[in-house]
Motif scaffolding. Structure first.
Motif, PDB file in Angstrom:
ATOM      1  N   GLN A  94      44.783  27.252 -13.626  1.00 44.23           N
ATOM      2  CA  GLN A  94      43.841  26.305 -13.036  1.00 44.23           C
ATOM      3  C   GLN A  94      42.459  26.542 -13.634  1.00 44.23           C
ATOM      4  O   GLN A  94      42.090  27.679 -13.903  1.00 44.23           O
ATOM      5  CB  GLN A  94      43.762  26.508 -11.530  1.00 44.23           C
ATOM      6  N   CYS A  95      41.753  25.465 -13.861  1.00 43.13           N
ATOM      7  CA  CYS A  95      40.370  25.558 -14.322  1.00 43.13           C
ATOM      8  C   CYS A  95      39.573  24.690 -13.358  1.00 43.13           C
ATOM      9  O   CYS A  95      39.383  23.502 -13.586  1.00 43.13           O
ATOM     10  CB  CYS A  95      40.203  25.034 -15.735  1.00 43.13           C
ATOM     11  N   ILE A  96      39.161  25.297 -12.278  1.00 40.52           N
ATOM     12  CA  ILE A  96      38.522  24.526 -11.213  1.00 40.52           C
ATOM     13  C   ILE A  96      37.010  24.437 -11.449  1.00 40.52           C
ATOM     14  O   ILE A  96      36.354  25.448 -11.669  1.00 40.52           O
ATOM     15  CB  ILE A  96      38.771  25.190  -9.838  1.00 40.52           C
ATOM     16  N   ILE A  97      36.517  23.234 -11.403  1.00 36.71           N
ATOM     17  CA  ILE A  97      35.071  23.030 -11.419  1.00 36.71           C
ATOM     18  C   ILE A  97      34.678  22.543 -10.027  1.00 36.71           C
ATOM     19  O   ILE A  97      35.073  21.463  -9.600  1.00 36.71           O
ATOM     20  CB  ILE A  97      34.648  22.027 -12.510  1.00 36.71           C
ATOM     21  N   ASP A  98      33.952  23.387  -9.352  1.00 35.67           N
ATOM     22  CA  ASP A  98      33.547  23.113  -7.978  1.00 35.67           C
ATOM     23  C   ASP A  98      32.167  22.445  -8.038  1.00 35.67           C
ATOM     24  O   ASP A  98      31.146  23.108  -7.978  1.00 35.67           O
ATOM     25  CB  ASP A  98      33.494  24.459  -7.231  1.00 35.67           C
TER      26      ASP A  98
ATOM     27  N   PHE B 276      32.273  14.198 -18.368  1.00 33.95           N
ATOM     28  CA  PHE B 276      32.688  15.560 -18.742  1.00 33.95           C
ATOM     29  C   PHE B 276      32.991  15.585 -20.239  1.00 33.95           C
ATOM     30  O   PHE B 276      33.875  14.868 -20.707  1.00 33.95           O
ATOM     31  CB  PHE B 276      33.957  15.966 -17.967  1.00 33.95           C
ATOM     32  N   ASN B 277      32.233  16.389 -20.967  1.00 40.96           N
ATOM     33  CA  ASN B 277      32.474  16.542 -22.407  1.00 40.96           C
ATOM     34  C   ASN B 277      33.295  17.800 -22.653  1.00 40.96           C
ATOM     35  O   ASN B 277      32.840  18.902 -22.374  1.00 40.96           O
ATOM     36  CB  ASN B 277      31.145  16.621 -23.161  1.00 40.96           C
ATOM     37  N   PHE B 278      34.494  17.606 -23.168  1.00 42.30           N
ATOM     38  CA  PHE B 278      35.405  18.732 -23.439  1.00 42.30           C
ATOM     39  C   PHE B 278      35.282  19.157 -24.904  1.00 42.30           C
ATOM     40  O   PHE B 278      35.279  18.303 -25.791  1.00 42.30           O
ATOM     41  CB  PHE B 278      36.874  18.300 -23.279  1.00 42.30           C
TER      42      PHE B 278
ATOM     43  N   ILE C 130      37.451  19.768  -9.103  1.00 46.48           N
ATOM     44  CA  ILE C 130      38.437  19.158  -9.998  1.00 46.48           C
ATOM     45  C   ILE C 130      39.059  20.253 -10.860  1.00 46.48           C
ATOM     46  O   ILE C 130      38.356  21.162 -11.304  1.00 46.48           O
ATOM     47  CB  ILE C 130      37.788  18.036 -10.852  1.00 46.48           C
ATOM     48  N   ASP C 131      40.374  20.161 -11.047  1.00 53.68           N
ATOM     49  CA  ASP C 131      41.087  21.087 -11.925  1.00 53.68           C
ATOM     50  C   ASP C 131      41.241  20.409 -13.277  1.00 53.68           C
ATOM     51  O   ASP C 131      41.931  19.378 -13.380  1.00 53.68           O
ATOM     52  CB  ASP C 131      42.457  21.411 -11.319  1.00 53.68           C
ATOM     53  N   ILE C 132      40.609  20.950 -14.299  1.00 52.62           N
ATOM     54  CA  ILE C 132      40.658  20.280 -15.595  1.00 52.62           C
ATOM     55  C   ILE C 132      41.819  20.784 -16.482  1.00 52.62           C
ATOM     56  O   ILE C 132      42.027  20.260 -17.575  1.00 52.62           O
ATOM     57  CB  ILE C 132      39.298  20.346 -16.335  1.00 52.62           C
TER      58      ILE C 132
END
Ligand SMILES: [Zn+2]
Length: 184
Positions: A7-11, A59-61, A113-115
Protein backbone atom coordinates in the motif's frame (compact mmCIF):
# COMPACT_ATOMS: atom_id res chain seq x y z
CA UNK A 1 -11.84 -8.21 0.22
CA UNK A 2 -8.40 -8.89 1.59
CA UNK A 3 -6.37 -5.73 2.09
CA UNK A 4 -3.23 -6.04 0.00
CA UNK A 5 0.17 -5.88 1.66
CA UNK A 6 1.54 -3.33 -0.74
CA UNK A 7 0.00 0.00 0.00
CA UNK A 8 1.15 3.52 -0.72
CA UNK A 9 -1.28 5.62 1.24
CA UNK A 10 -1.40 9.36 0.81
CA UNK A 11 -3.36 10.81 3.68
CA UNK A 12 -4.26 14.13 2.07
CA UNK A 13 -7.16 15.25 4.26
CA UNK A 14 -5.10 16.77 7.10
CA UNK A 15 -2.67 18.52 4.72
CA UNK A 16 -2.80 22.27 4.45
CA UNK A 17 -2.93 23.91 1.04
CA UNK A 18 0.44 23.75 -0.70
CA UNK A 19 2.81 21.58 -2.65
CA UNK A 20 3.70 18.08 -1.53
CA UNK A 21 5.97 15.32 -2.62
CA UNK A 22 5.76 11.72 -1.41
CA UNK A 23 8.34 9.02 -1.99
CA UNK A 24 7.59 5.28 -1.93
CA UNK A 25 9.80 2.31 -2.72
CA UNK A 26 8.13 -0.80 -4.06
CA UNK A 27 9.41 -4.33 -4.61
CA UNK A 28 8.16 -7.40 -6.46
CA UNK A 29 5.41 -8.04 -3.91
CA UNK A 30 3.15 -5.56 -5.76
CA UNK A 31 3.17 -7.84 -8.82
CA UNK A 32 3.13 -11.11 -6.88
CA UNK A 33 0.00 -10.23 -4.94
CA UNK A 34 -1.74 -9.21 -8.19
CA UNK A 35 -0.68 -12.55 -9.75
CA UNK A 36 1.23 -10.86 -12.54
CA UNK A 37 3.80 -13.52 -13.33
CA UNK A 38 5.79 -11.76 -16.07
CA UNK A 39 7.44 -9.59 -13.43
CA UNK A 40 9.41 -11.72 -10.96
CA UNK A 41 10.83 -8.93 -8.89
CA UNK A 42 11.02 -5.15 -8.87
CA UNK A 43 12.89 -2.26 -7.41
CA UNK A 44 10.90 0.90 -8.03
CA UNK A 45 11.11 4.39 -6.67
CA UNK A 46 7.79 6.22 -6.93
CA UNK A 47 7.52 9.96 -6.45
CA UNK A 48 4.09 11.56 -6.23
CA UNK A 49 3.93 15.33 -6.42
CA UNK A 50 0.79 17.36 -6.11
CA UNK A 51 -0.52 20.72 -5.13
CA UNK A 52 -3.33 20.72 -2.65
CA UNK A 53 -5.16 23.90 -3.56
CA UNK A 54 -8.69 22.86 -4.42
CA UNK A 55 -10.94 19.84 -4.49
CA UNK A 56 -9.28 18.84 -7.73
CA UNK A 57 -5.65 17.77 -7.40
CA UNK A 58 -3.22 16.73 -10.09
CA UNK A 59 -1.02 13.84 -8.93
CA UNK A 60 2.22 13.72 -10.91
CA UNK A 61 3.79 10.26 -10.82
CA UNK A 62 7.43 9.57 -11.55
CA UNK A 63 8.28 5.87 -11.51
CA UNK A 64 11.95 4.98 -11.79
CA UNK A 65 13.73 1.66 -11.32
CA UNK A 66 13.82 -1.85 -12.70
CA UNK A 67 11.58 -4.89 -13.05
CA UNK A 68 12.95 -8.40 -13.38
CA UNK A 69 11.55 -10.13 -16.46
CA UNK A 70 12.48 -12.98 -18.81
CA UNK A 71 14.17 -12.11 -22.10
CA UNK A 72 12.02 -13.23 -25.03
CA UNK A 73 15.13 -13.95 -27.06
CA UNK A 74 17.44 -15.97 -24.80
CA UNK A 75 15.15 -16.92 -21.89
CA UNK A 76 17.40 -15.50 -19.18
CA UNK A 77 15.98 -13.21 -16.50
CA UNK A 78 17.24 -9.64 -16.45
CA UNK A 79 16.42 -6.26 -14.91
CA UNK A 80 14.50 -4.13 -17.38
CA UNK A 81 14.84 -0.39 -16.69
CA UNK A 82 11.54 1.41 -16.09
CA UNK A 83 11.11 5.14 -16.21
CA UNK A 84 7.74 6.74 -16.68
CA UNK A 85 5.75 9.80 -15.80
CA UNK A 86 1.98 9.84 -15.45
CA UNK A 87 -0.71 12.21 -14.29
CA UNK A 88 -3.77 11.31 -12.29
CA UNK A 89 -6.54 13.78 -11.54
CA UNK A 90 -7.87 13.26 -8.03
CA UNK A 91 -11.22 14.86 -7.30
CA UNK A 92 -12.55 14.93 -3.78
CA UNK A 93 -16.06 15.38 -2.37
CA UNK A 94 -17.75 13.35 -5.06
CA UNK A 95 -21.14 11.78 -4.51
CA UNK A 96 -19.59 8.33 -4.90
CA UNK A 97 -16.23 6.73 -5.60
CA UNK A 98 -15.63 6.69 -9.35
CA UNK A 99 -12.68 5.70 -11.48
CA UNK A 100 -12.09 6.72 -15.05
CA UNK A 101 -9.03 6.58 -17.32
CA UNK A 102 -6.87 9.28 -15.81
CA UNK A 103 -9.18 10.43 -13.07
CA UNK A 104 -10.44 9.19 -9.75
CA UNK A 105 -13.29 10.80 -7.87
CA UNK A 106 -13.27 10.19 -4.14
CA UNK A 107 -16.50 10.18 -2.21
CA UNK A 108 -16.98 12.61 0.62
CA UNK A 109 -15.46 10.98 3.66
CA UNK A 110 -12.58 9.33 1.78
CA UNK A 111 -9.62 10.98 3.39
CA UNK A 112 -6.74 9.12 1.82
CA UNK A 113 -5.81 7.34 -1.37
CA UNK A 114 -3.75 4.21 -2.05
CA UNK A 115 -1.70 4.84 -5.16
CA UNK A 116 -0.19 1.31 -5.34
CA UNK A 117 -2.86 0.03 -7.79
CA UNK A 118 -2.03 2.92 -10.15
CA UNK A 119 1.69 2.18 -10.01
CA UNK A 120 0.92 -1.46 -10.79
CA UNK A 121 -1.26 -0.53 -13.76
CA UNK A 122 1.18 2.05 -15.16
CA UNK A 123 4.16 -0.30 -14.96
CA UNK A 124 2.36 -3.30 -16.46
CA UNK A 125 1.00 -1.20 -19.35
CA UNK A 126 4.44 0.28 -20.03
CA UNK A 127 6.10 -3.07 -20.66
CA UNK A 128 7.17 -3.57 -24.28
CA UNK A 129 5.55 -6.33 -26.34
CA UNK A 130 8.94 -7.95 -26.65
CA UNK A 131 11.09 -7.93 -23.55
CA UNK A 132 14.73 -8.07 -24.62
CA UNK A 133 18.07 -7.57 -22.91
CA UNK A 134 18.87 -3.86 -23.40
CA UNK A 135 21.49 -3.10 -26.08
CA UNK A 136 25.07 -2.29 -25.09
CA UNK A 137 26.91 0.75 -26.43
CA UNK A 138 28.04 -1.22 -29.49
CA UNK A 139 24.43 -2.22 -30.26
CA UNK A 140 24.76 -5.89 -29.27
CA UNK A 141 22.43 -7.28 -26.63
CA UNK A 142 23.61 -8.89 -23.44
CA UNK A 143 21.82 -12.14 -24.19
CA UNK A 144 23.03 -15.50 -22.94
CA UNK A 145 25.72 -16.45 -25.52
CA UNK A 146 25.18 -20.21 -25.08
CA UNK A 147 21.48 -19.91 -25.88
CA UNK A 148 22.18 -17.60 -28.82
CA UNK A 149 24.56 -20.17 -30.31
CA UNK A 150 21.82 -22.81 -30.18
CA UNK A 151 19.25 -20.34 -31.54
CA UNK A 152 21.50 -19.56 -34.49
CA UNK A 153 21.57 -23.23 -35.47
CA UNK A 154 17.79 -23.46 -35.26
CA UNK A 155 17.43 -20.32 -37.37
CA UNK A 156 19.63 -21.78 -40.11
CA UNK A 157 17.46 -24.91 -40.23
CA UNK A 158 14.29 -22.85 -40.17
CA UNK A 159 15.40 -20.52 -42.95
CA UNK A 160 16.08 -23.41 -45.31
CA UNK A 161 12.61 -24.76 -44.51
CA UNK A 162 11.12 -21.34 -45.15
CA UNK A 163 12.98 -21.12 -48.43
CA UNK A 164 11.36 -24.38 -49.49
CA UNK A 165 7.91 -23.07 -48.57
CA UNK A 166 8.50 -19.83 -50.45
CA UNK A 167 9.58 -21.78 -53.53
CA UNK A 168 6.59 -24.05 -53.47
CA UNK A 169 4.29 -21.05 -52.99
CA UNK A 170 5.83 -19.48 -56.04
CA UNK A 171 5.05 -22.58 -58.05
CA UNK A 172 1.42 -22.50 -56.94
CA UNK A 173 0.98 -18.81 -57.62
CA UNK A 174 2.38 -19.28 -61.12
CA UNK A 175 -0.23 -21.89 -61.79
CA UNK A 176 -2.96 -19.57 -60.58
CA UNK A 177 -1.68 -16.78 -62.77
CA UNK A 178 -2.48 -18.66 -65.95
CA UNK A 179 -5.01 -16.64 -67.90
CA UNK A 180 -8.50 -17.89 -67.34
CA UNK A 181 -10.73 -18.64 -70.25
CA UNK A 182 -13.47 -16.16 -70.64
CA UNK A 183 -16.81 -17.73 -69.94
CA UNK A 184 -18.84 -15.20 -71.85
ZN1 LIG B 1 18.39 -12.03 -23.80
Amino acid sequence: MRIKDTQCIIDFAPLKAGEYSFLFTLDGELFKENHYEDIHDANLKVIIEFNKNSRIMMFNFTIDGTVNVTCDRCGDDFNLPVYLQKQLIVKTDGREHQEEDDMVTLATGEKDIDIAPYVYQYVVLSLPMQKLHPPEKDGTRNCNPEVLKKLKNIEVEKSSDEQYIINSNKRFSHEEEKPKKKTT
